[in-house]
Scaffold this motif. Structure first.
Motif, PDB file in Angstrom:
ATOM      1  N   PRO A  91       0.747  -1.205  -0.017  1.00 41.44           N
ATOM      2  CA  PRO A  91       0.122   0.170  -0.025  1.00 41.44           C
ATOM      3  C   PRO A  91       0.819   1.197   0.027  1.00 41.44           C
ATOM      4  O   PRO A  91       1.854   1.426   0.789  1.00 41.44           O
ATOM      5  CB  PRO A  91      -0.726  -0.015   1.045  1.00 41.44           C
ATOM      6  N   ILE A  92       0.480   2.293  -0.908  1.00 42.23           N
ATOM      7  CA  ILE A  92       1.101   3.655  -0.809  1.00 42.23           C
ATOM      8  C   ILE A  92       0.060   4.563  -0.397  1.00 42.23           C
ATOM      9  O   ILE A  92      -1.039   5.122  -1.193  1.00 42.23           O
ATOM     10  CB  ILE A  92       1.575   4.065  -2.063  1.00 42.23           C
ATOM     11  N   PRO A  93      -0.106   4.774   1.037  1.00 46.34           N
ATOM     12  CA  PRO A  93      -1.226   5.747   1.542  1.00 46.34           C
ATOM     13  C   PRO A  93      -1.255   6.975   1.104  1.00 46.34           C
ATOM     14  O   PRO A  93      -2.627   7.382   0.717  1.00 46.34           O
ATOM     15  CB  PRO A  93      -1.099   5.565   3.120  1.00 46.34           C
ATOM     16  N   TRP A  94      -0.245   7.856   0.908  1.00 45.51           N
ATOM     17  CA  TRP A  94      -0.382   9.115   0.327  1.00 45.51           C
ATOM     18  C   TRP A  94      -1.003   9.344  -1.088  1.00 45.51           C
ATOM     19  O   TRP A  94      -1.326  10.310  -1.707  1.00 45.51           O
ATOM     20  CB  TRP A  94       0.996   9.739   0.672  1.00 45.51           C
ATOM     21  N   LEU A  95      -0.656   8.188  -1.731  1.00 41.66           N
ATOM     22  CA  LEU A  95      -1.311   8.035  -3.275  1.00 41.66           C
ATOM     23  C   LEU A  95      -2.622   7.427  -3.259  1.00 41.66           C
ATOM     24  O   LEU A  95      -3.241   7.417  -4.523  1.00 41.66           O
ATOM     25  CB  LEU A  95      -0.190   7.341  -4.202  1.00 41.66           C
TER      26      LEU A  95
END
Length: 328
Positions: A91-95
């Motif tokens: 997961p890449i939360p900021w994207l």
């Protein structure tokens, strides 16, 4: 010493690893009728494939005048990263997205991690001027800690049949790990013996100051050597993880000792500038045959460690005596 005697000593020194291997095979064969079998032979080859991958990189590092104590920890982290990416997306939360890796993508990422850590070792040694022993000892701890953080201290299992092919399948009658390590051996024999880069590695290890004065970019050569060794450690990590169908947080502990032992037993000088990939392969075979023989003879695992330590000391002592004889 007469010329004929010197020639005889040189000949014995050149083929000492092969002679030791032959004598060990004969001795163990006489003590155990289970040793000289095709199944045991392939088992030894499969067992040493991981150490061969590690030791190729270690050979180039030691020839260049360095040392690397972090190969076992890099193996563990690369295997864990690959296993983690196979099992679940990142997961890449900021994207607001998740990266889902294919099997090939996860393996490439694992090898890239190994090369990155090897590159970092090289930077610490060439830019910051930290001694190789200290720099790679630090990386041993860093990579082991990152492995624990990535896995949260638990094995990552159930990696699928496609990934298991790397460590457990056969191809044309031989185990796939043997094919991988064999191809790497052939590749790096060519690199070290037939390329300009290979000649530079020997030059740097033989006399670093003279290499600098002759115009070689010594720091860049060392940086490449450590980066390549990191990548080879990652390949070893993929094989080890695939064989177990599991990425263990404590994988690779003590592997750096087996790697250094194989290199030294194979005739590579700890002083740098001398050695060969082929000799290291013989060193790996000697360790593999020794381990197999001790198991077949029901020798205690504790005594196995003692015997291995004695063999390492003998190999280093022979190396020192040989160097002392050449200096006289």
């Amino acid at each position: 010493m007469h010329k004929s005697s010197k020639d005889l000593v040189k000949c014995i020194s050149r083929f000492q690893s092969l002679l030791v291997l032959v004598l060990m095979v004969i001795a163990i064969s006489l003590l155990s009728d289970r040793f000289l079998t095709a199944a045991n032979g392939w088992n030894i080859m499969r067992q040493i494939s991981v150490n061969v991958c590690l030791s190729i990189g270690m050979t180039m590092i030691i020839i260049a005048g360095g040392i690397d104590l972090s190969v076992g920890s890099i193996l563990a982290l690369a295997g864990a990263v690959t296993a983690g990416l196979i099992k679940s997306p990142v997961p890449i939360p900021w994207l607001g997205i998740e990266l889902d890796f294919t099997l090939a993508g996860a393996m490439i990422a694992g090898i890239a991690v190994g090369m990155l850590l090897g590159w970092f070792n090289g930077q610490m040694i060439t830019r910051v001027r930290i001694p190789p022993f200290v720099a790679t000892l630090g990386m041993l701890s860093i990579a082991r800690g990152l492995t624990m953080l990535w896995t949260k201290g638990f094995p990552i299992t159930g990696l699928g049949s496609s990934f298991a092919i790397i460590g457990t399948a056969n191809f044309l009658g031989a185990p796939v790990p043997v094919w991988i390590s064999g191809l790497l051996v052939l590749l790096f024999i060519v690199v070290t013996k037939k390329t300009r880069f290979g000649r530079y590695i020997y030059a740097v290890g033989g006399n670093e100051q003279a290499s600098r004065l002759s115009g070689l970019d010594v720091d860049r050569i060392k940086l490449w050597v450590y980066t390549i060794a990191g990548g080879l450690s990652a390949v070893a990590g993929l094989i080890a993880t695939s064989r177990l169908d599991s990425a263990q947080p404590n994988a690779g502990i003590g592997y750096e000792l087996d790697s250094i032992a194989a290199v030294v037993i194979g005739g590579t000088s700890l002083s740098g500038g001398q050695g060969s990939i082929w000799g290291t392969v013989l060193g790996c075979l000697i360790i593999g045959v020794l381990n197999s023989g001790l198991v077949l003879l029901d020798v205690s695992p504790f005594w196995q460690q003692v015997v291995k330590g004695i063999v390492i000391l003998m190999a280093v002592a022979i190396d020192r005596l040989r160097n002392r004889g050449e200096d006289q």
